[in-house]
Design a protein around this motif. Sequence first.
Motif, PDB file in Angstrom:
ATOM      1  N   UNK A  67       2.889   6.875  45.167  1.00 33.00           N
ATOM      2  CA  UNK A  67       3.874   6.654  45.947  1.00 33.00           C
ATOM      3  C   UNK A  67       4.171   5.192  45.991  1.00 33.00           C
ATOM      4  N   UNK A  68       5.534   4.732  45.602  1.00 35.35           N
ATOM      5  CA  UNK A  68       5.752   3.240  45.740  1.00 35.35           C
ATOM      6  C   UNK A  68       6.760   3.110  47.048  1.00 35.35           C
ATOM      7  N   UNK A  69       6.077   2.092  47.618  1.00 29.10           N
ATOM      8  CA  UNK A  69       7.047   1.825  48.998  1.00 29.10           C
ATOM      9  C   UNK A  69       7.746   0.661  48.746  1.00 29.10           C
ATOM     10  N   UNK A  70       9.063   0.704  49.042  1.00 28.82           N
ATOM     11  CA  UNK A  70      10.061  -0.335  48.947  1.00 28.82           C
ATOM     12  C   UNK A  70      10.127  -1.279  50.233  1.00 28.82           C
ATOM     13  N   UNK A  71      10.693  -0.513  51.305  1.00 25.46           N
ATOM     14  CA  UNK A  71      11.352  -1.335  52.560  1.00 25.46           C
ATOM     15  C   UNK A  71      10.070  -1.858  53.418  1.00 25.46           C
ATOM     16  N   UNK A  72      10.341  -2.723  53.985  1.00 24.32           N
ATOM     17  CA  UNK A  72       9.273  -3.467  55.012  1.00 24.32           C
ATOM     18  C   UNK A  72       9.045  -2.723  56.285  1.00 24.32           C
ATOM     19  N   UNK A  73      10.308  -1.679  56.534  1.00 22.30           N
ATOM     20  CA  UNK A  73       9.931  -1.289  57.742  1.00 22.30           C
ATOM     21  C   UNK A  73       8.958   0.080  57.661  1.00 22.30           C
ATOM     22  N   UNK A  74       8.807   0.737  56.445  1.00 26.35           N
ATOM     23  CA  UNK A  74       7.910   1.820  56.417  1.00 26.35           C
ATOM     24  C   UNK A  74       6.543   1.050  56.126  1.00 26.35           C
ATOM     25  N   UNK A  75       6.534  -0.086  55.720  1.00 28.93           N
ATOM     26  CA  UNK A  75       5.253  -0.878  55.571  1.00 28.93           C
ATOM     27  C   UNK A  75       4.545  -1.162  56.996  1.00 28.93           C
ATOM     28  N   UNK A  76       5.570  -1.847  57.544  1.00 27.36           N
ATOM     29  CA  UNK A  76       5.368  -2.163  59.055  1.00 27.36           C
ATOM     30  C   UNK A  76       4.713  -1.103  59.945  1.00 27.36           C
ATOM     31  N   UNK A  77       5.205   0.023  59.345  1.00 35.16           N
ATOM     32  CA  UNK A  77       4.817   1.237  60.433  1.00 35.16           C
ATOM     33  C   UNK A  77       3.450   2.083  60.084  1.00 35.16           C
ATOM     34  N   UNK A  78       2.799   1.293  58.864  1.00 37.10           N
ATOM     35  CA  UNK A  78       1.531   1.618  58.435  1.00 37.10           C
ATOM     36  C   UNK A  78       1.676   2.776  57.595  1.00 37.10           C
ATOM     37  N   UNK A  79       2.653   3.133  56.659  1.00 41.31           N
ATOM     38  CA  UNK A  79       2.671   4.265  55.914  1.00 41.31           C
ATOM     39  C   UNK A  79       1.652   4.285  54.759  1.00 41.31           C
ATOM     40  N   UNK A  80       1.210   3.018  54.382  1.00 38.86           N
ATOM     41  CA  UNK A  80       0.140   2.907  53.379  1.00 38.86           C
ATOM     42  C   UNK A  80      -1.031   3.388  53.819  1.00 38.86           C
ATOM     43  N   UNK A  81      -1.410   3.010  55.112  1.00 37.31           N
ATOM     44  CA  UNK A  81      -2.765   3.549  55.719  1.00 37.31           C
ATOM     45  C   UNK A  81      -2.553   4.974  55.688  1.00 37.31           C
ATOM     46  N   UNK A  87      -5.240  10.493  50.910  1.00 40.41           N
ATOM     47  CA  UNK A  87      -6.081  10.311  49.442  1.00 40.41           C
ATOM     48  C   UNK A  87      -4.900  10.419  48.402  1.00 40.41           C
ATOM     49  N   UNK A  88      -3.744   9.781  48.736  1.00 37.85           N
ATOM     50  CA  UNK A  88      -2.631   9.591  47.741  1.00 37.85           C
ATOM     51  C   UNK A  88      -2.723   8.267  47.435  1.00 37.85           C
ATOM     52  N   UNK A  89      -2.405   8.062  46.028  1.00 36.75           N
ATOM     53  CA  UNK A  89      -2.234   6.767  45.457  1.00 36.75           C
ATOM     54  C   UNK A  89      -0.997   6.030  45.937  1.00 36.75           C
ATOM     55  N   UNK A  90      -1.025   4.952  46.690  1.00 39.24           N
ATOM     56  CA  UNK A  90       0.103   4.323  46.963  1.00 39.24           C
ATOM     57  C   UNK A  90       0.200   2.888  46.753  1.00 39.24           C
ATOM     58  N   UNK A  91       1.227   2.443  46.562  1.00 35.58           N
ATOM     59  CA  UNK A  91       1.639   1.001  46.184  1.00 35.58           C
ATOM     60  C   UNK A  91       2.393   0.202  47.188  1.00 35.58           C
ATOM     61  N   UNK A  92       1.512  -0.653  47.817  1.00 36.08           N
ATOM     62  CA  UNK A  92       1.847  -1.424  48.956  1.00 36.08           C
ATOM     63  C   UNK A  92       0.934  -1.886  50.042  1.00 36.08           C
ATOM     64  N   UNK A  93       1.060  -2.856  50.578  1.00 33.03           N
ATOM     65  CA  UNK A  93       0.104  -3.399  51.840  1.00 33.03           C
ATOM     66  C   UNK A  93      -0.092  -2.321  52.828  1.00 33.03           C
ATOM     67  N   UNK A  94      -1.351  -2.439  53.356  1.00 32.62           N
ATOM     68  CA  UNK A  94      -1.662  -1.650  54.667  1.00 32.62           C
ATOM     69  C   UNK A  94      -0.840  -2.423  55.798  1.00 32.62           C
ATOM     70  N   UNK A  95      -0.623  -1.928  56.863  1.00 31.38           N
ATOM     71  CA  UNK A  95      -0.364  -2.281  58.241  1.00 31.38           C
ATOM     72  C   UNK A  95      -0.608  -3.832  58.321  1.00 31.38           C
ATOM     73  N   UNK A  96      -1.970  -3.894  58.585  1.00 33.08           N
ATOM     74  CA  UNK A  96      -2.474  -5.290  58.864  1.00 33.08           C
ATOM     75  C   UNK A  96      -2.154  -6.448  57.954  1.00 33.08           C
TER      76      UNK A  96
END
Length: 415
Positions: A67-81, A87-96
């Motif tokens: 899963x590749x996450x583009x928008x900052x809104x999803x990332x700021x909501x912690x979607x990667x965490x 157990x899903x491979x996800x590209x992007x930073x965790x919320x913190x």
Amino acid sequence: MAKVLVIGGGGREHAIVCALSKSSKVDEIYAAPGNPGIAKYAVCVNIKDTEIDKMLEFVKDEGFDLVVVGPEASLALGIIDKLEEMGVKAFGPKKDAHLIESSKNFAKELMFKYNIPTARYETYEDYDKAIDTVKISPFPTVLKYDGLAAGKGVVVAENFKEAEEALKDMLLDDKYGKGKVVIEEYLEGPEFSFMCFVDGKNVYPLEMSQDHKRAYDNDKGPNTGGMGAYTPLPFITKEDYEYALNEIMIPTAKALVNEGKPFKGVLYGGLMKTKDGIKVIEFNGRFGDPETEVVLPRLTSDIYDAFMAIIDGKKPVLTWDDKYCIGIVLASKGYPGDYKKGFLIEGAESDDIYHMGTKFDDNGNLLTNGGRVLIALGKGDSLDEANKNALKLVNEIKCENLFHRTDIGAKAYRK
Ligand code: AMP
Ligand code: GLY
């Protein structure tokens, strides 16, 4: 063969989907929500980037290899965490780690603590105190809302009246939500965007690019999310490049590791070449938009492999063609202020036009559906040629409610 989900529905995600479609490892691409341009390459699913629970449910049902996450809104909501917990491979930073983008104050404190060059600043919550400061500030002065505001939370105030209005918006009327304001020293010089793949402390640079943030030609008008971009950058010397990498991007990645917030994904340095050296204007924790739309078309290696390498902590292979690429954004008249949607678009069929804010109506007509609507790309052996190719596409697009800048990259090629 891999099945990939790209979260987001703008030009940046169109570019990511396009790059993934060229991978020999990928045979199924989904996008949520995607857009009519992305639909040429991917199955679009009607889930918004901020509908995190729905998105996670969908990921669980479908099962994705990446899963590749583009928008900052999803990332700021912690979607990667949450994806990692599943157990899903996800590209992007965790919320913190994404705080580097979602809090200007966090980013500034980090830069000062680790001696990463940036403008001097102070943070204010109280309107009266902020006003007292701007009363004695030299102008221009820079006011930044301490949170996400779709690229519009920064005001470069030329005089006290403008500063007062901006502070009212940000601290009294809570235009972007309840928050603080960073008041910052004004810096001058050409800006550029340095996106790097980062896996904790290892930093792998992408090709540099330059966004054009002001709405109108000659950098006039209000700040926008970006009106066009080009790559590579003739004004960046080898020394500039080494400095930006070794004194800014690598130390920032290491600082985040040191703070217990290791960053994985794209670390975006919004940098400025001032007369006192290169300094950070902002960091983002994701692919830039519209920079990604011009940078990824130059990638000649496999992006799926690169994403997986970063996730697995291995060295990615990143190779580039030696062409110039220019992207010209077509925006709705009135953007970044109020604008109308729903205007018919014709002549935007080229694969070199990415969709930023469009939709199909029930009869399959393509309509404007956002502030930034399309980005037309041109490649060439010179910036001038790339610009001519991009303008050719712009001129094919018929829509009565769009405007664009005519000087993307011009400072670099018009002597
Ligand atoms: P930001 O969202 O922080 O990148 O700010 C948006 C735009 O405001 C930048 O691209 C710059 O053009 C301008 N800006 C931000 N900070 C400064 C600064 N300290 N000095 C001059 N211009 C700035
Ligand atoms: N182009 C600026 C950004 O992506 O924030």
